[in-house]
Structures are given as structure tokens and as C-alpha cells.
Design a protein around this motif. Structure first.
Motif, PDB file in Angstrom:
ATOM      1  N   SER A 161       0.838  -1.200  -0.080  1.00  0.00           N
ATOM      2  CA  SER A 161       0.064   0.049   0.181  1.00  0.00           C
ATOM      3  C   SER A 161       0.984   1.249  -0.144  1.00  0.00           C
ATOM      4  CB  SER A 161      -0.783  -0.073   1.307  1.00  0.00           C
ATOM      5  OG  SER A 161      -0.050   0.095   2.332  1.00  0.00           O
ATOM      6  N   GLN A 162       0.306   2.339  -0.343  1.00  0.00           N
ATOM      7  CA  GLN A 162       1.018   3.573  -0.079  1.00  0.00           C
ATOM      8  C   GLN A 162       1.747   3.769   1.536  1.00  0.00           C
ATOM      9  OE1 GLN A 162      -1.437   6.921  -1.445  1.00  0.00           O
ATOM     10  NE2 GLN A 162      -0.865   6.662  -3.327  1.00  0.00           N
ATOM     11  N   ALA A 163       1.006   3.449   2.282  1.00  0.00           N
ATOM     12  CA  ALA A 163       1.457   3.559   3.436  1.00  0.00           C
ATOM     13  C   ALA A 163       2.509   2.678   3.796  1.00  0.00           C
ATOM     14  CB  ALA A 163       0.426   3.153   4.575  1.00  0.00           C
ATOM     15  N   ASP A 164       2.654   1.305   3.027  1.00  0.00           N
ATOM     16  CA  ASP A 164       3.552   0.277   3.248  1.00  0.00           C
ATOM     17  C   ASP A 164       5.019   1.118   2.821  1.00  0.00           C
ATOM     18  OD1 ASP A 164       2.021  -1.565   4.621  1.00  0.00           O
ATOM     19  OD2 ASP A 164       1.681  -2.326   2.690  1.00  0.00           O
ATOM     20  N   GLU A 182       6.297   3.853   4.698  1.00  0.00           N
ATOM     21  CA  GLU A 182       7.252   3.383   5.947  1.00  0.00           C
ATOM     22  C   GLU A 182       8.507   2.984   5.686  1.00  0.00           C
ATOM     23  OE1 GLU A 182       4.251   1.546   8.786  1.00  0.00           O
ATOM     24  OE2 GLU A 182       5.784   0.455   9.489  1.00  0.00           O
ATOM     25  N   VAL A 199       9.160   8.375   4.491  1.00  0.00           N
ATOM     26  CA  VAL A 199       8.343   9.600   4.328  1.00  0.00           C
ATOM     27  C   VAL A 199       6.933   9.284   4.845  1.00  0.00           C
ATOM     28  CG1 VAL A 199      10.062  10.000   2.535  1.00  0.00           C
ATOM     29  CG2 VAL A 199       8.205   8.809   1.947  1.00  0.00           C
ATOM     30  N   SER A 200       6.194  10.184   4.632  1.00  0.00           N
ATOM     31  CA  SER A 200       4.779  10.309   4.813  1.00  0.00           C
ATOM     32  C   SER A 200       3.952   9.792   3.484  1.00  0.00           C
ATOM     33  CB  SER A 200       3.924  11.675   5.066  1.00  0.00           C
ATOM     34  OG  SER A 200       4.187  12.682   3.891  1.00  0.00           O
ATOM     35  N   ARG A 201       2.639   8.987   3.842  1.00  0.00           N
ATOM     36  CA  ARG A 201       1.971   8.692   2.641  1.00  0.00           C
ATOM     37  C   ARG A 201       1.514   9.722   1.618  1.00  0.00           C
ATOM     38  NH1 ARG A 201      -2.754   7.980   0.716  1.00  0.00           N
ATOM     39  NH2 ARG A 201      -3.561   9.786   1.811  1.00  0.00           N
ATOM     40  N   GLN A 202       1.214  10.933   2.249  1.00  0.00           N
ATOM     41  CA  GLN A 202       0.877  11.849   1.564  1.00  0.00           C
ATOM     42  C   GLN A 202       2.214  12.035   0.405  1.00  0.00           C
ATOM     43  OE1 GLN A 202       1.292  15.557   3.344  1.00  0.00           O
ATOM     44  NE2 GLN A 202       0.117  16.812   2.201  1.00  0.00           N
ATOM     45  N   ASN A 245       2.038   9.648  -2.298  1.00  0.00           N
ATOM     46  CA  ASN A 245       0.993   9.818  -3.200  1.00  0.00           C
ATOM     47  C   ASN A 245       1.113  10.887  -4.235  1.00  0.00           C
ATOM     48  OD1 ASN A 245      -2.077   9.709  -3.965  1.00  0.00           O
ATOM     49  ND2 ASN A 245      -2.116  11.456  -3.127  1.00  0.00           N
TER      50      ASN A 245
END
Lengths: 207, 77
Positions: free
Chosen positions: B15-18, B21, B25-28, B31
Motif C-alpha cells: 500500500s502507499q502507507a507500506d 514506511e 516519508v509520509s503517505r501523502q 501519493n
């Protein structure tokens, strides 16, 4: 377990991130309402009501920070947790100082004790600023860019507004309270910075 | 700049969150890079390339330019 730790654990059990966008925004709006209600009670009520307002404010702050992260579907990073650990006690200390320490200066004779009491709210604010600096330095490169742009625009807006008010005051078209105007500079920068940062995050989030 | 990060991330089932991490950096930010709203710095681009085990130029490539003359001409000509 701290309030923020409890909220993180709870949000893992309740899949808030999976809620529809309107429900997540509504949850955050309700939390803001809760926070402002606590803030209002702190300054309007009797002693007991003030303590209730302080407790509401203390509970609302970590909830709001973590809800914001859930809203953005961000995982909590070390820098975020450190910021929350610095920001929350500093803001609570500021509220306690403003409610219970600063009013004591009214009956005091001039001297070092009065000076220390009058300047006591500056200490938690320096703590908040220190936490904010650490947070910005620990942010990633795009977030730093957002902080820079938001701060530049925020400071510019406050500069223009203060310049305009200064001219109006100099021409005696309005009566300005100098102490109040100086005290409002930091909150005004925080608000304008916050609004611009929200817009920048909103623009960057579309997928 | 266009990139293949979304495709490479999808291949790995992240996922973007993975990915955020793994890159710290941030998921934002992930994205914004994927959607072309933000071009990463060279150190972050190297980090991304190292994570996917590819070269930078196989992940990032410049936007196709509109046809422009190779030799600039004087505006008065």
C-alpha cells in the motif's frame, strides 16, 4: 496508557480509516466542537466548570491530532509521536498558567516576582515553538516544502494585516490596544500558517 | 517527471502507507510523487531506486516535451 496511546489502540480496533470520507470529516468536526466547548468552559464557568473545560481540552487535543492522521490515512511516525508528547503537555501547561498563575499578578507589587508571574505564559509557548521546530526538522522533504510555503504566506498575510491596522491606528481611524496587538501576532501566524498548510495538503492529496 | 512507482508498488502488493514506511516519508508524499505532483530530491530518488532494486532512469523519466525547435531563434528574426 496515555490518551494518545489509547486512541491509537482504539483506532486499530475500530477501522476508522475505512469509514467513508464524510463520516471521517464529521468525526473530526465533532472533535473540534468538543475542543472549542472545553476552551469556552475554561474561561466562562466557575472553578469546577473551568476544571471540566480543562479536562475536555486535555482529552480533545490528542484525539484531534490522531483523528487528523486517520483522516489523512497516515501512519503515526516517530516524529509525530514525539511532537504530540511535546505539544500536549506544553499547551496544557499554558492553559493552567493562564487560568491560575497569570491572574495572580493583579494584586502584586512591582518586582521580580510580578515580572516572573507576568512572563510565565511565555515558558510553555517556547516549549510549543521548540516542539514545532523539532517536528518541522523531522518532516520529510515534501512536508518541509509545505511548511516553508505555508509559513511564508502566513507571515506575509499577518505582515500586511498588521501594516494596514498600523496605518489605520496612526491616522486615528481605529483605536488599537498595543499589548493585545503584539500578543495576537503569534496566534495570527499560527492560524494563517495552519489554513495555508491545510490548503496545500488538500491540493496534494487528490489521487 | 513521470514515474513507475505505483506500478512497482502494486507488483509487490504494498500500500502507499507500506511504501511510505519503507522510505521513511509520509503517505501523502508517496501519493504526491506517484501522481506527479511532487518530484523527489535526488537522495529520495536513489532511496526509491535502491528499494525496488532498479536504476533511477528505469523508474523516473522526463515528461515528453512539446515539439520545440532545436536552435533558438532571435525574436526579431
Amino acid at each position: 496508557m496515555s490518551a494518545s496511546g489509547w486512541w491509537e489502540a482504539a483506532s486499530r480496533r475500530v477501522p476508522i480509516a475505512g469509514w467513508p470520507a464524510w463520516a471521517r470529516w464529521l468525526a473530526v468536526a465533532l472533535l473540534y466542537l468538543w475542543l472549542f466547548a472545553g476552551f469556552w468552559l475554561m474561561f466562562k464557568g466557575s472553578q469546577g466548570i473551568r476544571l471540566l473545560g480543562l479536562a475536555m481540552f486535555a482529552a480533545g487535543l490528542p484525539l484531534l491530532v490522531h483523528s487528523g492522521r486517520i483522516l489523512m490515512r497516515e501512519r503515526s511516525r516517530l516524529a509525530d509521536r514525539r511532537y504530540v508528547r511535546q505539544f500536549m503537555p506544553a499547551m496544557l501547561l499554558y492553559m493552567v498558567v493562564m487560568l491560575y498563575v497569570w491572574p495572580l499578578q493583579q494584586g502584586m507589587p512591582p518586582g521580580w516576582l510580578k515580572t516572573a508571574t507576568v512572563l510565565s505564559p511565555v515558558v510553555p509557548i517556547v516549549w510549543v515553538i521548540w516542539g514545532s521546530i523539532c517536528y518541522v526538522l523531522a518532516s520529510d522533504e515534501m512536508q518541509r516544502l509545505q511548511h516553508l510555503v505555508a509559513l511564508a504566506i502566513g507571515v506575509s498575510v499577518v505582515c500586511v494585516a498588521s501594516l494596514a491596522l498600523g496605518f489605520l491606528g496612526a491616522a486615528r481611524m481605529i483605536v488599537l490596544n498595543g499589548s493585545l496587538a503584539l500578543m495576537m501576532v503569534y496566534p495570527a501566524i499560527c492560524i494563517t500558517y495552519g489554513v495555508v498548510r491545510c490548503v496545500l495538503v488538500w491540493r496534494a492529496r487528490s489521487e | 517527471m513521470i514515474n513507475r512507482i505505483r506500478e512497482l508498488r502494486g507488483e509487490r502488493g504494498w500500500s502507499q502507507a507500506d511504501l511510505a514506511e519503507r522510505l521513511d516519508v509520509s503517505r501523502q508524499t508517496v501519493n504526491a510523487i506517484e501522481t506527479g505532483k511532487y518530484d523527489p530530491s535526488l537522495p529520495l530518488a536513489f532511496k526509491i531506486a535502491r528499494l525496488f532494486g532498479l536504476s533511477i532512469e528505469s523508474i523516473f523519466e522526463p515528461e515528453p516535451q512539446a515539439a520545440t525547435p532545436m536552435v533558438s531563434r532571435h525574436p526579431m528574426e
